[in-house]
Motif scaffolding. Structure first.
Motif, PDB file in Angstrom:
ATOM      1  N   TYR A  60      22.947 -19.849  -8.386  1.00 13.19           N
ATOM      2  CA  TYR A  60      21.839 -18.926  -8.626  1.00 13.19           C
ATOM      3  C   TYR A  60      22.263 -17.737  -9.484  1.00 13.19           C
ATOM      4  O   TYR A  60      23.268 -17.088  -9.207  1.00 13.19           O
ATOM      5  N   THR A  94      15.861 -18.642  -9.413  1.00 12.38           N
ATOM      6  CA  THR A  94      15.542 -18.340  -8.019  1.00 12.38           C
ATOM      7  C   THR A  94      16.444 -19.194  -7.136  1.00 12.38           C
ATOM      8  O   THR A  94      16.914 -20.258  -7.545  1.00 12.38           O
ATOM      9  N   PHE A  96      15.978 -21.148  -4.603  1.00  8.25           N
ATOM     10  CA  PHE A  96      15.565 -22.522  -4.300  1.00  8.25           C
ATOM     11  C   PHE A  96      14.929 -23.219  -5.496  1.00  8.25           C
ATOM     12  O   PHE A  96      14.247 -24.237  -5.338  1.00  8.25           O
ATOM     13  N   TYR A  97      15.142 -22.682  -6.679  1.00 11.42           N
ATOM     14  CA  TYR A  97      14.749 -23.321  -7.937  1.00 11.42           C
ATOM     15  C   TYR A  97      13.269 -23.690  -7.986  1.00 11.42           C
ATOM     16  O   TYR A  97      12.904 -24.759  -8.476  1.00 11.42           O
ATOM     17  N   GLU A  98      12.418 -22.775  -7.531  1.00 11.46           N
ATOM     18  CA  GLU A  98      10.985 -23.033  -7.609  1.00 11.46           C
ATOM     19  C   GLU A  98      10.491 -23.095  -9.056  1.00 11.46           C
ATOM     20  O   GLU A  98       9.490 -23.768  -9.346  1.00 11.46           O
ATOM     21  N   THR A  99      11.185 -22.416  -9.960  1.00 11.07           N
ATOM     22  CA  THR A  99      10.716 -22.300 -11.349  1.00 11.07           C
ATOM     23  C   THR A  99      10.890 -23.578 -12.154  1.00 11.07           C
ATOM     24  O   THR A  99      10.117 -23.848 -13.079  1.00 11.07           O
ATOM     25  N   ARG A 100      11.911 -24.362 -11.855  1.00  8.92           N
ATOM     26  CA  ARG A 100      12.181 -25.622 -12.559  1.00  8.92           C
ATOM     27  C   ARG A 100      12.153 -25.445 -14.091  1.00  8.92           C
ATOM     28  O   ARG A 100      11.475 -26.187 -14.803  1.00  8.92           O
ATOM     29  N   SER A 127      23.253 -22.983  -5.332  1.00  7.93           N
ATOM     30  CA  SER A 127      21.868 -23.348  -5.645  1.00  7.93           C
ATOM     31  C   SER A 127      21.757 -24.288  -6.838  1.00  7.93           C
ATOM     32  O   SER A 127      20.692 -24.879  -7.069  1.00  7.93           O
ATOM     33  N   LEU A 166      12.203 -28.670   0.769  1.00 12.18           N
ATOM     34  CA  LEU A 166      11.700 -27.795  -0.278  1.00 12.18           C
ATOM     35  C   LEU A 166      10.446 -28.381  -0.925  1.00 12.18           C
ATOM     36  O   LEU A 166      10.211 -29.596  -0.868  1.00 12.18           O
ATOM     37  N   ALA A 167       9.658 -27.523  -1.541  1.00  8.72           N
ATOM     38  CA  ALA A 167       8.381 -27.916  -2.123  1.00  8.72           C
ATOM     39  C   ALA A 167       8.538 -29.056  -3.126  1.00  8.72           C
ATOM     40  O   ALA A 167       9.524 -29.137  -3.857  1.00  8.72           O
ATOM     41  N   ARG A 168       7.570 -29.945  -3.143  1.00 15.18           N
ATOM     42  CA  ARG A 168       7.434 -31.096  -4.041  1.00 15.18           C
ATOM     43  C   ARG A 168       8.353 -32.253  -3.687  1.00 15.18           C
ATOM     44  O   ARG A 168       8.174 -33.371  -4.170  1.00 15.18           O
ATOM     45  N   LEU A 171      13.745 -31.969  -5.060  1.00 14.44           N
ATOM     46  CA  LEU A 171      15.027 -31.266  -5.143  1.00 14.44           C
ATOM     47  C   LEU A 171      16.029 -31.777  -4.110  1.00 14.44           C
ATOM     48  O   LEU A 171      17.130 -31.235  -3.999  1.00 14.44           O
TER      49      LEU A 171
END
Length: 275
Positions: A60, A94, A96-100, A127, A166-168, A171
């Motif tokens: 990160y 970020t 947790f790499y939400e931005t991708r 991260s 994590l979202a989606r 990851l």
């Protein structure tokens, strides 16, 4: 003005040398593919037509230029003698790499059109494991690449995370990516003097336990100089054997300043004997 800049650079280099820190250099230039991704290729060697691709996903907030210094220190080590190309990404913006935002798909398009490598070694710290998992999942979805590199992709997760929950859901490592596994390791650190563990030791253990037969846990014994309970200092000991702050991480210095007092850590390398 030019004289002042030159004098300042000479002063900095003199200070570096006086501190016993040898600047690490490799032949050739970094080719910047984007602000978040750069590529380096080793000059052709007589009698050697193939080798490995090393891909680095730092932690990160690590700047791409910092990670290039880590790459250069690795490339100067005997462990990397089979590596003929290096790809370096910036660290996630970020935790947790939400931005991708990293150009993973673009890099895979380049891989599809490039020479065939003997092996690919993906190394992720902290991260950086999340974009690394996304990259592996995306590669597995591209049939020609999946067929070409099945069993020839090595992966080392340096005190990172699993991405589970994590979202989606992209990851964490999917079944298709796991089916490509060569030598895959989840690595944490234990200080030989204090007995303290690196910050994500429990997560690393869980990752290996979730995928038995695919991912092996390595607990590296390190003489880090970190204080008792300084888990974030030990977190960086997987990059720099003697982190610069004995109490916590110092990302910029730990990724960029290597030398006799701060050697790069390669004990996690898949071929390394110390585990």
């Amino acid at each position: 003005m030019r004289l002042l800049i030159r004098g300042f650079r000479q002063f900095v280099m003199a200070a570096v040398v006086a501190a016993g820190i040898a600047p690490v250099a490799i032949a050739g230039q970094w080719q910047h593919q984007s602000p978040n991704w750069s590529v380096w290729e080793r000059a052709a060697q007589p009698g050697k037509s193939s080798g490995s691709l090393l891909i680095l996903f730092p932690g990160y907030s690590v700047q791409r230029t910092w990670a290039e210094q880590w790459a250069q220190a690795l490339m100067a080590s005997p462990a990397a003698q089979e590596v003929i190309a290096v790809w370096v990404f910036a660290g996630p913006e970020t935790v947790f790499y939400e931005t991708r935002t990293l150009p993973t798909q673009t890099s895979l398009a380049r891989l599809r059109e490039s020479r065939e490598y003997e092996r690919i070694l993906v190394v992720a710290h902290s991260s950086g494991s999340f974009p690394a998992h996304l990259w592996l999942n995306q590669l597995a979805s591209i049939s020609p690449l999946a067929k070409r590199y099945k069993g020839r992709i090595d992966y080392v997760n340096l005190d990172g995370g699993s991405g589970e929950g994590l979202a989606r859901g992209d990851l964490s490592l999917g079944g298709a990516a796991l089916s490509l596994a060569g030598r895959w390791f989840a690595v944490s650190a234990r200080d030989s003097a204090t007995g303290s563990f690196s910050a994500n030791h429990a997560d690393i253990l869980a990752l290996a336990q979730t995928h038995p037969g695919k991912i092996t846990h390595r607990e590296l014994q390190v003489d880090s100089g970190c204080g008792t309970g300084a888990e974030w200092c030990l977190h960086d000991a997987l990059i720099n054997r003697r982190p610069h702050d004995s109490g916590t991480f110092d990302l910029e210095r730990d990724y960029t300043i290597f030398g006799p007092d701060h050697p790069v850590n390669t004990d996690w390398w898949p071929d390394a004997s110390s585990h």
